[in-house]
Design a protein around this motif. Structure first.
Motif, PDB file in Angstrom:
ATOM      1  N   LEU A   1       0.817  -1.246  -0.133  1.00  0.00           N
ATOM      2  CA  LEU A   1      -0.035   0.077  -0.154  1.00  0.00           C
ATOM      3  C   LEU A   1       0.884   1.272   0.009  1.00  0.00           C
ATOM      4  CD1 LEU A   1      -2.668  -0.691   2.555  1.00  0.00           C
ATOM      5  CD2 LEU A   1      -3.161  -0.684  -0.008  1.00  0.00           C
ATOM      6  N   LEU A   2       1.859   1.079   0.939  1.00  0.00           N
ATOM      7  CA  LEU A   2       2.902   2.234   0.863  1.00  0.00           C
ATOM      8  C   LEU A   2       3.374   2.569  -0.550  1.00  0.00           C
ATOM      9  CD1 LEU A   2       4.364   4.580   2.408  1.00  0.00           C
ATOM     10  CD2 LEU A   2       6.032   2.689   2.897  1.00  0.00           C
ATOM     11  N   SER A   3       3.948   1.614  -1.492  1.00  0.00           N
ATOM     12  CA  SER A   3       4.361   1.508  -2.595  1.00  0.00           C
ATOM     13  C   SER A   3       3.481   2.274  -3.498  1.00  0.00           C
ATOM     14  CB  SER A   3       4.702   0.398  -3.261  1.00  0.00           C
ATOM     15  OG  SER A   3       5.426   0.195  -4.497  1.00  0.00           O
ATOM     16  N   LEU A   4       2.067   1.684  -3.428  1.00  0.00           N
ATOM     17  CA  LEU A   4       0.937   2.278  -4.173  1.00  0.00           C
ATOM     18  C   LEU A   4       0.809   3.624  -3.925  1.00  0.00           C
ATOM     19  CD1 LEU A   4      -1.002   1.340  -6.003  1.00  0.00           C
ATOM     20  CD2 LEU A   4      -2.702   1.061  -4.088  1.00  0.00           C
ATOM     21  N   ALA A   5       0.945   4.006  -2.639  1.00  0.00           N
ATOM     22  CA  ALA A   5       0.920   5.690  -2.504  1.00  0.00           C
ATOM     23  C   ALA A   5       2.028   6.476  -3.072  1.00  0.00           C
ATOM     24  CB  ALA A   5       0.768   5.893  -0.987  1.00  0.00           C
ATOM     25  N   VAL A   6       3.110   5.851  -3.019  1.00  0.00           N
ATOM     26  CA  VAL A   6       4.370   6.727  -3.282  1.00  0.00           C
ATOM     27  C   VAL A   6       4.621   6.576  -4.976  1.00  0.00           C
ATOM     28  CG1 VAL A   6       6.840   6.795  -3.153  1.00  0.00           C
ATOM     29  CG2 VAL A   6       5.609   6.332  -1.230  1.00  0.00           C
ATOM     30  N   TYR A   7       4.312   5.113  -5.411  1.00  0.00           N
ATOM     31  CA  TYR A   7       4.669   5.364  -6.960  1.00  0.00           C
ATOM     32  C   TYR A   7       3.722   4.842  -7.789  1.00  0.00           C
ATOM     33  CZ  TYR A   7       9.571   5.107  -5.436  1.00  0.00           C
ATOM     34  OH  TYR A   7      10.804   5.495  -4.874  1.00  0.00           O
ATOM     35  N   GLY A   8       2.432   4.855  -7.294  1.00  0.00           N
ATOM     36  CA  GLY A   8       1.304   4.437  -8.291  1.00  0.00           C
ATOM     37  C   GLY A   8       0.966   3.112  -8.516  1.00  0.00           C
ATOM     38  N   GLN A   9       0.215   2.696  -9.350  1.00  0.00           N
ATOM     39  CA  GLN A   9      -0.422   1.357  -9.656  1.00  0.00           C
ATOM     40  C   GLN A   9       0.580   0.402 -10.131  1.00  0.00           C
ATOM     41  OE1 GLN A   9      -4.262   1.045 -10.667  1.00  0.00           O
ATOM     42  NE2 GLN A   9      -4.107  -0.839 -11.304  1.00  0.00           N
ATOM     43  N   PRO A  10       1.084  -0.781  -9.513  1.00  0.00           N
ATOM     44  CA  PRO A  10       1.893  -1.543 -10.194  1.00  0.00           C
ATOM     45  C   PRO A  10       1.257  -2.396 -11.275  1.00  0.00           C
ATOM     46  CG  PRO A  10       1.022  -2.432  -7.937  1.00  0.00           C
ATOM     47  CD  PRO A  10       0.521  -0.913  -8.005  1.00  0.00           C
ATOM     48  N   HIS A  11       1.644  -3.670 -11.611  1.00  0.00           N
ATOM     49  CA  HIS A  11       1.219  -4.667 -12.327  1.00  0.00           C
ATOM     50  C   HIS A  11      -0.172  -5.020 -11.708  1.00  0.00           C
ATOM     51  CE1 HIS A  11       0.835  -8.781 -14.017  1.00  0.00           C
ATOM     52  NE2 HIS A  11       1.436  -8.163 -14.973  1.00  0.00           N
ATOM     53  N   TRP A  12      -1.077  -5.507 -12.460  1.00  0.00           N
ATOM     54  CA  TRP A  12      -2.227  -6.137 -11.964  1.00  0.00           C
ATOM     55  C   TRP A  12      -2.033  -7.034 -10.724  1.00  0.00           C
ATOM     56  CZ3 TRP A  12      -4.091 -10.807 -12.356  1.00  0.00           C
ATOM     57  CH2 TRP A  12      -3.593 -11.510 -13.181  1.00  0.00           C
ATOM     58  N   PHE A  13      -1.221  -8.042 -11.104  1.00  0.00           N
ATOM     59  CA  PHE A  13      -1.204  -9.326 -10.281  1.00  0.00           C
ATOM     60  C   PHE A  13      -0.753  -8.701  -8.880  1.00  0.00           C
ATOM     61  CE2 PHE A  13       0.943 -13.208  -8.680  1.00  0.00           C
ATOM     62  CZ  PHE A  13      -0.192 -13.771  -8.713  1.00  0.00           C
ATOM     63  N   GLN A  14       0.086  -7.566  -8.727  1.00  0.00           N
ATOM     64  CA  GLN A  14       0.601  -7.120  -7.246  1.00  0.00           C
ATOM     65  C   GLN A  14      -0.618  -6.550  -6.700  1.00  0.00           C
ATOM     66  OE1 GLN A  14       3.635  -7.549  -6.594  1.00  0.00           O
ATOM     67  NE2 GLN A  14       3.921  -8.393  -8.619  1.00  0.00           N
ATOM     68  N   ILE A  15      -1.517  -6.198  -7.284  1.00  0.00           N
ATOM     69  CA  ILE A  15      -2.832  -5.540  -6.791  1.00  0.00           C
ATOM     70  C   ILE A  15      -3.670  -6.822  -5.968  1.00  0.00           C
ATOM     71  CG2 ILE A  15      -5.118  -4.507  -6.914  1.00  0.00           C
ATOM     72  CD1 ILE A  15      -2.766  -2.526  -7.156  1.00  0.00           C
ATOM     73  N   VAL A  16      -3.745  -7.889  -6.958  1.00  0.00           N
ATOM     74  CA  VAL A  16      -4.292  -9.326  -6.294  1.00  0.00           C
ATOM     75  C   VAL A  16      -3.705  -9.552  -5.097  1.00  0.00           C
ATOM     76  CG1 VAL A  16      -4.902 -11.542  -6.682  1.00  0.00           C
ATOM     77  CG2 VAL A  16      -5.328  -9.859  -8.340  1.00  0.00           C
ATOM     78  N   LEU A  17      -2.268  -9.438  -5.029  1.00  0.00           N
ATOM     79  CA  LEU A  17      -1.520 -10.018  -3.867  1.00  0.00           C
ATOM     80  C   LEU A  17      -1.519  -9.184  -2.808  1.00  0.00           C
ATOM     81  CD1 LEU A  17       1.952 -10.983  -5.535  1.00  0.00           C
ATOM     82  CD2 LEU A  17       0.225 -12.405  -4.759  1.00  0.00           C
ATOM     83  N   THR A  18      -1.920  -7.923  -3.104  1.00  0.00           N
ATOM     84  CA  THR A  18      -2.162  -6.798  -1.801  1.00  0.00           C
ATOM     85  C   THR A  18      -3.378  -7.188  -1.212  1.00  0.00           C
ATOM     86  OG1 THR A  18      -0.931  -5.235  -3.251  1.00  0.00           O
ATOM     87  CG2 THR A  18      -2.296  -4.413  -1.348  1.00  0.00           C
TER      88      THR A  18
END
Length: 148
Positions: A88-105
């Motif tokens: 979540l911190l990475s998402l806030a700092v760098y934006g949306q990653p690969h879709w699979f990383q969202i599933v893992l989150t």
């Protein structure tokens, strides 16, 4: 409840071991979008793969105890939850990653409360049994210390 906890802890352990082996063996090729990251990221990925493998072995160890140690399950689930918070911190700092990383989150944020709840329920059930918590299999299997 104890059977479900044991099954989930064991599945988590085997999944983490498999993921760790996969990342250790494939390095950056195991991560979507990392193919051109280079030797430094590959080295880090393989190191983290070994650590994740060990983390999975800790889950498997916990699943093989009787009763399952609730404190250990909570600690391991807390580490898993912390990983989700890191994403979540990475998402806030760098934006949306690969879709699979969202599933893992989502998985990393959703599963720990289930482990916290099941381990607390199992711990309470063991404490409510006549005679308290039975000794663990590992303690029962240990030989007695030599007499002086």
């Amino acid at each position: 409840m104890a059977g479900l906890l044991r099954w989930l802890v064991l599945v988590m352990g085997y999944a983490c071991v498999a993921i760790g082996v996969f990342h250790f063996a494939l390095g950056i090729d195991s991560v979507p979008g990392e193919g051109s990251a280079g030797a430094t990221v590959d080295s880090r990925e393989r190191y983290y793969g070994a650590i994740f493998l060990g983390y999975g072995l800790a889950w498997i160890w916990a699943a093989r105890q009787s009763p399952i140690p609730a404190r250990v399950v909570r600690l391991l689930a807390g580490v898993f939850l912390l990983g989700g918070v890191g994403r979540l911190l990475s998402l806030a700092v760098y934006g949306q990653p690969h879709w699979f990383q969202i599933v893992l989150t989502v998985v990393e944020l959703a599963l720990p409360p289930v482990y916290f709840w099941l381990s607390a329920a199992d711990e309470k059930a063991n404490a409510d049994r006549p005679g308290g918590t039975p000794p663990s299999r590992t303690a029962a299997a240990r030989p007695a210390p030599p007499a002086n």
